[in-house]
Every structure is written in C-alpha cells, then in structure tokens.
Design a protein around this motif. Sequence first.
Motif, PDB file in Angstrom:
ATOM      1  N   LEU A 171       0.828  -1.207   0.000  1.00  0.00           N
ATOM      2  CA  LEU A 171       0.000   0.000   0.000  1.00  0.00           C
ATOM      3  C   LEU A 171       0.865   1.261   0.000  1.00  0.00           C
ATOM      4  CD1 LEU A 171      -2.875  -0.971   2.480  1.00  0.00           C
ATOM      5  CD2 LEU A 171      -3.022  -0.705  -0.009  1.00  0.00           C
ATOM      6  N   GLN A 172       1.916   1.259   0.820  1.00  0.00           N
ATOM      7  CA  GLN A 172       2.791   2.429   0.878  1.00  0.00           C
ATOM      8  C   GLN A 172       3.517   2.640  -0.451  1.00  0.00           C
ATOM      9  OE1 GLN A 172       4.991   1.175   4.337  1.00  0.00           O
ATOM     10  NE2 GLN A 172       3.648   2.293   5.731  1.00  0.00           N
ATOM     11  N   GLN A 173       3.956   1.558  -1.075  1.00  0.00           N
ATOM     12  CA  GLN A 173       4.628   1.677  -2.373  1.00  0.00           C
ATOM     13  C   GLN A 173       3.642   2.111  -3.459  1.00  0.00           C
ATOM     14  OE1 GLN A 173       7.616   1.922  -3.002  1.00  0.00           O
ATOM     15  NE2 GLN A 173       8.012   1.346  -5.100  1.00  0.00           N
ATOM     16  N   MET A 174       2.400   1.660  -3.347  1.00  0.00           N
ATOM     17  CA  MET A 174       1.388   2.048  -4.316  1.00  0.00           C
ATOM     18  C   MET A 174       1.156   3.563  -4.274  1.00  0.00           C
ATOM     19  SD  MET A 174      -0.359   0.753  -6.710  1.00  0.00           S
ATOM     20  CE  MET A 174      -1.500   1.567  -7.796  1.00  0.00           C
ATOM     21  N   VAL A 175       1.215   4.146  -3.075  1.00  0.00           N
ATOM     22  CA  VAL A 175       1.094   5.603  -2.955  1.00  0.00           C
ATOM     23  C   VAL A 175       2.194   6.275  -3.772  1.00  0.00           C
ATOM     24  CG1 VAL A 175       1.324   7.552  -1.351  1.00  0.00           C
ATOM     25  CG2 VAL A 175      -0.057   5.571  -0.707  1.00  0.00           C
ATOM     26  N   ARG A 176       3.423   5.761  -3.653  1.00  0.00           N
ATOM     27  CA  ARG A 176       4.553   6.352  -4.384  1.00  0.00           C
ATOM     28  C   ARG A 176       4.499   6.050  -5.882  1.00  0.00           C
ATOM     29  NH1 ARG A 176       6.831   4.553   0.521  1.00  0.00           N
ATOM     30  NH2 ARG A 176       7.477   2.564  -0.366  1.00  0.00           N
ATOM     31  N   MET A 177       4.038   4.854  -6.252  1.00  0.00           N
ATOM     32  CA  MET A 177       4.040   4.432  -7.651  1.00  0.00           C
ATOM     33  C   MET A 177       2.815   4.893  -8.431  1.00  0.00           C
ATOM     34  SD  MET A 177       6.741   2.572  -8.454  1.00  0.00           S
ATOM     35  CE  MET A 177       6.205   1.577  -9.828  1.00  0.00           C
ATOM     36  N   ARG A 178       1.759   5.280  -7.754  1.00  0.00           N
ATOM     37  CA  ARG A 178       0.512   5.632  -8.430  1.00  0.00           C
ATOM     38  C   ARG A 178       0.686   6.703  -9.504  1.00  0.00           C
ATOM     39  NH1 ARG A 178      -4.025   8.401  -8.708  1.00  0.00           N
ATOM     40  NH2 ARG A 178      -5.943   7.213  -8.995  1.00  0.00           N
ATOM     41  N   PRO A 179       1.461   7.768  -9.249  1.00  0.00           N
ATOM     42  CA  PRO A 179       1.647   8.761 -10.321  1.00  0.00           C
ATOM     43  C   PRO A 179       2.325   8.170 -11.561  1.00  0.00           C
ATOM     44  CG  PRO A 179       2.359   9.656  -8.209  1.00  0.00           C
ATOM     45  CD  PRO A 179       2.083   8.192  -7.993  1.00  0.00           C
ATOM     46  N   ILE A 180       3.150   7.158 -11.376  1.00  0.00           N
ATOM     47  CA  ILE A 180       3.856   6.527 -12.487  1.00  0.00           C
ATOM     48  C   ILE A 180       2.959   5.516 -13.194  1.00  0.00           C
ATOM     49  CG2 ILE A 180       5.819   5.032 -13.078  1.00  0.00           C
ATOM     50  CD1 ILE A 180       7.205   6.337 -10.559  1.00  0.00           C
ATOM     51  N   LEU A 181       2.233   4.714 -12.409  1.00  0.00           N
ATOM     52  CA  LEU A 181       1.417   3.640 -12.981  1.00  0.00           C
ATOM     53  C   LEU A 181       0.059   4.117 -13.487  1.00  0.00           C
ATOM     54  CD1 LEU A 181       2.068   0.730 -10.474  1.00  0.00           C
ATOM     55  CD2 LEU A 181       2.979   0.990 -12.787  1.00  0.00           C
ATOM     56  N   ILE A 182      -0.554   5.041 -12.791  1.00  0.00           N
ATOM     57  CA  ILE A 182      -1.915   5.447 -13.143  1.00  0.00           C
ATOM     58  C   ILE A 182      -1.952   6.875 -13.663  1.00  0.00           C
ATOM     59  CG2 ILE A 182      -4.261   5.816 -12.262  1.00  0.00           C
ATOM     60  CD1 ILE A 182      -3.696   3.423 -10.370  1.00  0.00           C
ATOM     61  N   GLY A 183      -1.306   7.772 -12.954  1.00  0.00           N
ATOM     62  CA  GLY A 183      -1.215   9.150 -13.422  1.00  0.00           C
ATOM     63  C   GLY A 183      -2.162  10.093 -12.730  1.00  0.00           C
ATOM     64  N   LEU A 184      -3.400   9.992 -13.023  1.00  0.00           N
ATOM     65  CA  LEU A 184      -4.397  10.961 -12.593  1.00  0.00           C
ATOM     66  C   LEU A 184      -4.629  10.921 -11.079  1.00  0.00           C
ATOM     67  CD1 LEU A 184      -6.426  13.013 -13.771  1.00  0.00           C
ATOM     68  CD2 LEU A 184      -8.082  11.167 -13.817  1.00  0.00           C
ATOM     69  N   GLY A 185      -4.475  12.047 -10.406  1.00  0.00           N
ATOM     70  CA  GLY A 185      -4.822  12.167  -9.002  1.00  0.00           C
ATOM     71  C   GLY A 185      -3.735  11.720  -8.048  1.00  0.00           C
ATOM     72  N   SER A 186      -4.152  11.488  -6.793  1.00  0.00           N
ATOM     73  CA  SER A 186      -3.215  11.099  -5.748  1.00  0.00           C
ATOM     74  C   SER A 186      -3.900  10.139  -4.774  1.00  0.00           C
ATOM     75  CB  SER A 186      -2.707  12.336  -5.008  1.00  0.00           C
ATOM     76  OG  SER A 186      -3.807  13.060  -4.478  1.00  0.00           O
ATOM     77  N   MET A 187      -3.068   9.421  -4.022  1.00  0.00           N
ATOM     78  CA  MET A 187      -3.567   8.419  -3.078  1.00  0.00           C
ATOM     79  C   MET A 187      -2.875   8.622  -1.739  1.00  0.00           C
ATOM     80  SD  MET A 187      -3.331   4.311  -3.599  1.00  0.00           S
ATOM     81  CE  MET A 187      -3.032   3.268  -2.191  1.00  0.00           C
ATOM     82  N   PHE A 188      -3.632   8.446  -0.665  1.00  0.00           N
ATOM     83  CA  PHE A 188      -3.112   8.561   0.687  1.00  0.00           C
ATOM     84  C   PHE A 188      -3.562   7.329   1.471  1.00  0.00           C
ATOM     85  CE2 PHE A 188      -4.116  12.673  -1.078  1.00  0.00           C
ATOM     86  CZ  PHE A 188      -2.909  13.352  -0.943  1.00  0.00           C
ATOM     87  N   VAL A 189      -2.687   6.839   2.349  1.00  0.00           N
ATOM     88  CA  VAL A 189      -2.996   5.673   3.174  1.00  0.00           C
ATOM     89  C   VAL A 189      -2.788   6.054   4.628  1.00  0.00           C
ATOM     90  CG1 VAL A 189      -2.291   3.320   3.770  1.00  0.00           C
ATOM     91  CG2 VAL A 189      -2.344   4.018   1.383  1.00  0.00           C
ATOM     92  N   SER A 190      -3.725   5.655   5.483  1.00  0.00           N
ATOM     93  CA  SER A 190      -3.568   5.882   6.916  1.00  0.00           C
ATOM     94  C   SER A 190      -3.916   4.597   7.663  1.00  0.00           C
ATOM     95  CB  SER A 190      -4.440   7.044   7.396  1.00  0.00           C
ATOM     96  OG  SER A 190      -5.787   6.825   7.055  1.00  0.00           O
ATOM     97  N   GLU A 191      -3.182   4.354   8.737  1.00  0.00           N
ATOM     98  CA  GLU A 191      -3.382   3.145   9.536  1.00  0.00           C
ATOM     99  C   GLU A 191      -4.440   3.391  10.596  1.00  0.00           C
ATOM    100  OE1 GLU A 191      -0.932   0.231  12.587  1.00  0.00           O
ATOM    101  OE2 GLU A 191       0.187   1.562  11.288  1.00  0.00           O
ATOM    102  N   PHE A 192      -5.451   2.519  10.626  1.00  0.00           N
ATOM    103  CA  PHE A 192      -6.440   2.538  11.701  1.00  0.00           C
ATOM    104  C   PHE A 192      -6.007   1.574  12.795  1.00  0.00           C
ATOM    105  CE2 PHE A 192      -9.831   3.495   8.248  1.00  0.00           C
ATOM    106  CZ  PHE A 192      -9.493   4.826   8.236  1.00  0.00           C
TER     107      PHE A 192
END
Length: 182
Positions: free
Chosen positions: A103-124
């Motif tokens: 999940l943390q790597q997906m936050v960093r890779m999302r701009p490269i893999l998907i492009g549009l927008g941004s993603m944030f992850v928080s631990e509950f």
Amino acid sequence: MSGMKGIVILTRFDFIASSFGKEALKSFQTKIQSDRHHVLRQPVVLSNEYPEHLLKAIDDLILSEYFNNEIKAFRSLGHWNAAHLLPKYFQLYIDNKDPIGFLQQMVRMRPILIGLGSMFVSEFSPKSYGIRISYGQPYSEAVKLSELGLLEEGVRLCGAPQVRCSELESDEISVEYQLDWD
C-alpha cells in the motif's frame, strides 16, 4: 492536470486479449469511438499520458461488449490487473508477504502507474487501513471499481488473508475506503 498513463489502457487491452483472444482485441480496437482515436494507431506507451475521455470510451465499450453492462464487473478487472501487474512491479512485497509495504509503495508508484490524481494511506490498526484517492476531477465508476479491485487483490497477493473493503465516503472527485484483513 495529468491524464491516465498508457499502462492503464494497455491493461484493458491485455485483459481482452488474454480473456477473449487477439482477434477479439483487434475487433475491439476498431470499435473505440473517440475524437482522438488516432492516438491508438501508434503503439500505446506505458508512461505516456492519454486523455481520460479515451479511457472512458474504452471502458464504455468493455462494459457493453464484455461485461454485459454490469458496471460492478470492473472490480474483477482490477483483480485481474493486480494478478498481472504485481509480479512485475511489486514482487518484493509479494515475497515478503507485506501488504502494508504494498500500500505504501502504491502511494509512491501511483503517479507513475496510473497518473491521474493522488492516493493517501492511513493506519487505523495493524490490519485496518484507510485509503483516500483524489482523482482531481470527476471520475468514472469503472475507473473507481477497477482501482479498488487492484488494491484489494494487491493486498491479498501480498499476504493479507480474507480482505474486506468498505467505501466510507465518496464524491465526484474523491473516494475513501477502509481495507481490513484477518
């Protein structure tokens, strides 16, 4: 604002070719209706950005041609994408059974893999995470569901058993999920 990366379009094409054959993909590509359809006459490049309306035209056609107009089926497309993309880009997290690292790597890779927008992850809690995806503009249900399927299956492939997801909140620009596992 950025558009969708070519890899998103290519995963749609790979799904069709893998599930229905290369002839089905050729036929599909001739049916795509877009005022900028010419961009598909050249090779689609993984890292290039393409307008979101092109992805919408592709998704609309997938919906009618292969998903029997069942929009929820795009979640299964996300699961399919995860099974094919994660071994290429996230093998370390699969090998280490590290869903949180994924999940943390997906936050960093999302701009490269998907492009549009941004993603944030928080631990509950150690097995419960909040995910917020802001697309930065109105998004289609198909895009939302395929990305959700990718995240669900990605966490599962990285070792999280019995993954559950619930949508906490959404509007026309962003969506928030909670992912839990045992």
